[in-house]
Design an enzyme around this catalytic site. Structure first.
Site, PDB file in Angstrom:
ATOM      1  NE  ARG A  56      37.231  33.775 -75.972  1.00 46.62           N
ATOM      2  CZ  ARG A  56      36.062  33.922 -76.612  1.00 46.62           C
ATOM      3  NH1 ARG A  56      34.924  33.630 -75.995  1.00 46.62           N
ATOM      4  NH2 ARG A  56      36.023  34.361 -77.834  1.00 46.62           N
ATOM      5  CE1 TYR A 108      51.674  34.768 -54.448  1.00 43.49           C
ATOM      6  CE2 TYR A 108      50.126  35.947 -55.846  1.00 43.49           C
ATOM      7  CZ  TYR A 108      51.338  35.307 -55.673  1.00 43.49           C
ATOM      8  OH  TYR A 108      52.191  35.211 -56.741  1.00 43.49           O
ATOM      9  CG  ASP A 180      44.060  31.481 -52.213  1.00 46.17           C
ATOM     10  OD1 ASP A 180      44.372  30.280 -52.352  1.00 46.17           O
ATOM     11  OD2 ASP A 180      44.743  32.415 -52.689  1.00 46.17           O
ATOM     12  CE  LYS A 205      52.022  29.624 -56.510  1.00 48.42           C
ATOM     13  NZ  LYS A 205      51.177  30.568 -55.805  1.00 48.42           N
TER      14      LYS A 205
END
Ligand SMILES: *Cc1c(COP(=O)(O)O)cnc(C)c1O
Length: 388
Positions: A56, A108, A180, A205
């Site tokens: 992690r 978004y 972003d 994306k």
């Protein structure tokens, strides 16, 4: 033995995309970073791990991706997350109850939902403003404002924000400026060079580019932010698995090539759309008729692969999105294949209707994610659907 592969090879963006983040592989000399599919790492003696302890916290495959992302965005540190929204979740955890954030109004849908339906519940306040006009940001600032957050170009209205202007405001006021950069990618625009403190990506994306991974990332160039985000990445634990990291890294190698094809195809299609007389409006920053075309030319090296068009008739919009054969009706964007969508009922259904209306996100708006197929086939497909 020489350690010549230990340093990142970087250069102009196409070189950086292929080479940045590689490690010297001491075991086999593998040219590609291995997929370290492990949750833990052996300790030679008690309290003396060989460099890694628990996956992690650290994983070599993830590190290769993070170093590559940092180099692409010209930052110092990159952090990979399990999704774009997991990356945003870490950004918003930089705040505390009582803090205020000024946000671009057309973000978004999922980002809007995470802000208003999760973090607002914990006492963080958000003001949404139209960032096409920088003065709106100035006017929304309060003593409690800690952060400014935007996308540019926005999804799906193609609004642009002047990064340098907002970066100057943020710097003067000591605010964290978050951009972003999912739509533009570092190939077209590098916000950290224009005053941003944090760049966010949905690597789902364009960066991965093949529609087969959900992932996110943050890149910074400030040590204090790097330290806190590294802490949050490990403390909250929304990390991607090594195979997903490997896939994104593999995708990035062709990002500059793919972006060139996306941009060229989208420009051709936008030009063709403007010759039609059966459309209300075409939204694409590469068109000279786009109200912010001059800003797009100044802060982007090309105009991206996303186009929105308003058909002026909701029933016709539905017919068109159901009539294309190459453009697949699906959420998401940025893959090699072309997609078509209806933002009001799909990606932006979680944005309140009055807010959608205010920004022009009508029920007759459709959005294209232009892929890298042959552009004449794409135009023929759209021609057939628009005539249906
Ligand atoms: C998809 C997207 C996100 C969210 O990313 P996920 O990987 O789906 O969590 C955030 N911002 C933009 C601009 C996006 O397109």
């Amino acid at each position: 033995m020489t350690q010549r592969n230990d340093d990142d090879v970087t250069g102009r963006i196409a070189t950086t995309a292929v080479h940045a983040g590689k490690h010297h592989d001491p075991y086999a000399g593998a040219v590609m970073p291995p997929i370290y599919q492990t949750s833990t790492y052996v300790q030679a003696t008690l309290g003396a791990p060989l460099g890694y302890e628990y996956a992690r916290t650290q994983n070599p495959t993830r590190e290769a991706l993070e170093r590559n992302l940092a180099a692409l965005e010209n930052g110092t540190d990159g952090f990979a997350f399990a999704s774009g929204l997991a990356a945003l979740d870490a950004v918003l955890k930089l705040l505390r109850a009582g803090d205020h954030v000024v946000v671009g109004s057309n973000i978004y849908g999922g980002s809007h939902r995470l802000m208003q339906r999760v973090f607002a519940e914990f006492g963080v306040e958000f003001t949404f403003v139209d960032m096409r006009d920088t003065a709106n940001v100035d006017a929304a600032l309060r003593p409690a404002t800690r952060m400014v957050y935007c996308e540019t170009p926005t999804n799906p209205m193609m609004f642009l924000t002047d990064l340098q202007a907002i970066g100057d405001i943020a710097q003067t006021r000591g605010l964290i400026f978050v951009v972003d950069n999912t739509f533009a990618t570092p190939v077209l625009q590098r916000p950290l060079e224009q005053g941003a403190d944090i760049v966010l990506h949905s690597t789902t994306k364009y960066l991965n580019g093949h529609s087969d991974v959900i992932g996110g990332a943050l890149v910074v160039r400030r040590d204090d932010l790097a330290e806190r985000i590294g802490f949050l990445q490990n403390a909250s634990g929304a990390v991607p698995g090594p195979f997903d990291c490997w896939l994104v890294l593999r995708g990035i190698k062709t990002l500059p090539l793919r972006m060139r094809a996306h941009c060229e195809n989208a420009m051709r299609i936008a030009d063709w759309l403007t010759t039609r007389h059966d459309l209300e409006r075409v939204y694409f920053p590469g068109l000279a008729t786009h109200p912010q075309h001059a800003l797009a030319k100044r802060q982007m090296s090309a105009f991206g692969g996303m186009i929105s068009l308003d058909l002026g008739d909701a029933a016709r919009a539905r017919r068109v999105v159901e009539s294309t054969r190459i453009f697949a009706l699906a959420e998401s964007l940025g893959g090699v294949e072309s997609l078509i969508g209806h933002p009001a009922s799909m990606t932006h259904a979680s944005v309140p209707a009055p807010m959608r209306e205010e920004m022009g996100l009508t029920d007759s708006l459709i959005r294209l994610s232009v892929g890298i197929e042959d552009v004449d086939d794409l135009i023929a497909d759209l021609d057939h659907a628009l005539s249906a």
